[in-house]
Design a protein around this motif. Structure first.
Motif, short mmCIF file in Angstrom:
data_model
loop_
_atom_site.label_atom_id
_atom_site.label_comp_id
_atom_site.label_asym_id
_atom_site.label_seq_id
_atom_site.Cartn_x
_atom_site.Cartn_y
_atom_site.Cartn_z
N LEU A 128 37.17 6.67 73.31
CA LEU A 128 36.19 6.23 74.30
C LEU A 128 34.83 5.97 73.66
CD1 LEU A 128 36.89 8.67 77.27
CD2 LEU A 128 37.65 6.32 77.00
N LEU A 129 34.29 6.98 73.01
CA LEU A 129 32.96 6.89 72.42
C LEU A 129 33.05 7.16 70.94
CD1 LEU A 129 31.11 9.03 75.10
CD2 LEU A 129 31.13 6.55 74.95
N LEU A 130 32.53 6.27 70.14
CA LEU A 130 32.56 6.44 68.70
C LEU A 130 31.17 6.20 68.13
CD1 LEU A 130 35.80 4.40 68.03
CD2 LEU A 130 35.62 6.86 68.19
N GLN A 131 30.73 7.07 67.24
CA GLN A 131 29.47 6.88 66.51
C GLN A 131 29.75 7.26 65.07
OE1 GLN A 131 26.13 9.12 67.80
NE2 GLN A 131 26.25 8.43 69.91
N SER A 132 29.12 6.55 64.15
CA SER A 132 29.26 6.93 62.75
C SER A 132 28.08 6.39 61.97
CB SER A 132 30.57 6.41 62.15
OG SER A 132 30.59 5.01 62.16
N THR A 133 27.92 6.91 60.77
CA THR A 133 26.85 6.45 59.88
C THR A 133 27.47 5.90 58.61
OG1 THR A 133 26.64 8.64 58.90
CG2 THR A 133 25.18 8.14 60.74
N GLN A 134 26.72 5.08 57.92
CA GLN A 134 27.14 4.53 56.63
C GLN A 134 26.93 5.61 55.57
OE1 GLN A 134 28.17 1.29 56.32
NE2 GLN A 134 28.47 1.29 54.14
N PRO A 135 27.94 5.96 54.79
CA PRO A 135 27.75 6.98 53.76
C PRO A 135 26.81 6.49 52.65
CG PRO A 135 29.94 6.03 53.59
CD PRO A 135 29.31 5.45 54.82
N ASP A 136 26.02 7.43 52.10
CA ASP A 136 25.11 7.09 51.00
C ASP A 136 25.87 6.74 49.74
OD1 ASP A 136 22.88 7.50 52.58
OD2 ASP A 136 22.76 9.63 52.04
N ASP A 137 26.93 7.48 49.47
CA ASP A 137 27.75 7.19 48.30
C ASP A 137 29.21 7.48 48.64
OD1 ASP A 137 27.52 9.96 48.49
OD2 ASP A 137 27.49 10.27 46.33
N ILE A 138 30.07 6.77 47.97
CA ILE A 138 31.50 6.94 48.19
C ILE A 138 32.09 7.52 46.91
CG2 ILE A 138 33.67 5.74 48.67
CD1 ILE A 138 32.00 3.66 50.21
N PRO A 139 32.77 8.69 47.03
CA PRO A 139 33.32 9.30 45.82
C PRO A 139 34.40 8.43 45.17
CG PRO A 139 33.78 10.65 47.77
CD PRO A 139 33.04 9.44 48.22
N GLU A 140 34.54 8.60 43.86
CA GLU A 140 35.58 7.87 43.12
C GLU A 140 36.95 8.28 43.65
OE1 GLU A 140 37.49 7.72 38.65
OE2 GLU A 140 35.75 8.97 39.02
#
Length: 134
Positions: free
Chosen positions: A35-47
Motif C-alpha cells: 500500500l505505502l512505500l517509502q525509501s531513500t537512495q543509498p549513499d554507497d552500495i557494497p561490493e
C-alpha cells in the motif's frame, strides 16, 4: 558433502525436520498487497560477488551494525479497514529525515484466498496489515 549457501546439507536438513515437527500442519501461505512505500537512495552500495555482499569475516570480530528493522502487525476489522488505510496514507511522514532510514512499507493482507494451499483467512487470529521499517 555438497554445500548449500555455505552450510552442509545435514544442517539444512536438520532445520527442515525441526520446522516440520514444530509446525501444526502444512505451511499457511499469506499474500499481501503493498500500500505505502517509502525509501531513500543509498549513499554507497557494497561490493557484491555472485549476488552476495563481499564481507570479510574472521569468525571472531563482529561485523559492523548496519540497520535496525521494526516489523508491526495490525489486526483491523473489515469495517475499519478504509479508515485505517486513509489515516496512514494522509499522515505526514518524517521518516526520510531520520538518520539511517532506508525504507518503510505498509502491506494489506490479501484475504481473497488466491494461491495454492491457501486456507480461509481468520480475521480474529491473523494480522490484516503489516508494516516494516528499516
Amino acid at each position: 558433502l555438497r554445500r548449500h549457501m555455505g552450510e552442509p546439507v545435514g544442517a539444512f536438513m536438520s532445520t527442515m525436520i525441526s520446522s516440520a515437527l514444530i509446525l501444526k500442519g502444512p505451511p499457511r501461505p499469506a499474500f499481501y498487497d503493498g500500500l505505502l512505500l517509502q525509501s531513500t537512495q543509498p549513499d554507497d552500495i557494497p561490493e557484491a560477488v555472485d549476488g552476495w555482499r563481499n564481507v570479510v569475516a574472521d569468525g571472531v570480530t563482529n561485523l559492523p551494525t548496519e540497520c535496525f528493522v521494526a516489523c508491526n502487525q495490525f489486526y483491523v476489522t473489515a469495517d475499519n479497514a478504509a479508515a485505517f488505510e486513509q489515516r496512514w496514507a494522509k499522515r505526514e511522514s518524517t521518516l526520510k529525515e531520520c538518520d539511517g532510514f532506508v525504507a518503510f512499507s505498509m502491506m494489506r493482507r490479501d484475504t481473497g484466498g488466491k494461491g495454492h494451499g491457501v486456507v480461509p483467512f481468520d480475521e480474529n487470529s491473523e494480522p490484516t496489515y503489516l508494516s516494516t521499517t528499516i
